[in-house]
Design an enzyme around this catalytic site. Sequence first.
Site, PDB file in Angstrom:
ATOM      1  N   VAL A  58     -36.372  21.958   0.124  1.00 59.18           N
ATOM      2  CA  VAL A  58     -37.681  22.600   0.120  1.00 59.18           C
ATOM      3  C   VAL A  58     -38.044  23.186   1.484  1.00 59.18           C
ATOM      4  CG1 VAL A  58     -38.680  21.317  -1.800  1.00 59.18           C
ATOM      5  CG2 VAL A  58     -38.770  20.342   0.511  1.00 59.18           C
ATOM      6  N   TYR A 159     -44.035   8.470   7.312  1.00 63.30           N
ATOM      7  CA  TYR A 159     -44.466   8.846   5.962  1.00 63.30           C
ATOM      8  C   TYR A 159     -45.963   9.133   5.918  1.00 63.30           C
ATOM      9  CZ  TYR A 159     -45.105   8.454   0.894  1.00 63.30           C
ATOM     10  OH  TYR A 159     -45.434   8.696  -0.426  1.00 63.30           O
TER      11      TYR A 159
END
Length: 253
Positions: A58, A159
């Site tokens: 991506v 994250y």
Amino acid sequence: MELQGIAALVTGGGSGLGAATAEALAAAGARPVLLDMRAEAAEAVAARIGGRAVAGDVADPAAVEAALDAAAGLGPLRLVVSCAGIAPPARVVGRDGPHDLALFERVIRVNLIGTFNVLRLAAARMQALEPAGPDGERGLIVNTASIAAYEGQFGQCAYAASKAGVVGLALPAARELARSGIRVMTIAPGLMETPMLAGLPDPAREALLKLPLFPKRLGEDRDFARLVLAIAGNPMLNGETIRLDGGLRLPPQ
């Protein structure tokens, strides 16, 4: 947004949230294209639902453009759902020393830069479409964050930072793209049912099940997919992040 006959790009479509979303979109009449690093997994899902699969990263503009080209061949690309992401745990300072900087950069690259890369390239395509429906909508982009963006736990600095960035994209992107009739929304899932969680010892799993207020269960892929459909069907949802977590708040660890 009317889903029948439109093309939809779903990143991370080879499994989990992405696969469930692609399946739900296909059942609603959309024509999904699945972009995933794991070609075989994406192809298996695409074969099952009558979609198409494209292998790629991506964060790679060429791969995303190839996926968008594939989607454009199926119909007007009016919906993009970004589900691709990684979550390797690492503490700021662990037993082996400071957090590996390359790992932090990789998480940011996939989760945040990858999400923005898809958003910017998809929005450019959507702007060229004819407006549709009573509101003149051209498209919808749904990004995936996490409740870790708000309550990141031990070992989640990379994250949580990446997902906080995804949350921060929603409003400014929606403001910019509003003039083109393109909505931007974000979903922040809570604890979701995954093979890793399913393999936990019973005491650990029972502790997790106590965290949501209601319902007393982990989230499921289909819960996420249903929310994507609900967002698509309600044009007043724009520029916001929706927590999908049963009311839970993550403890520090």
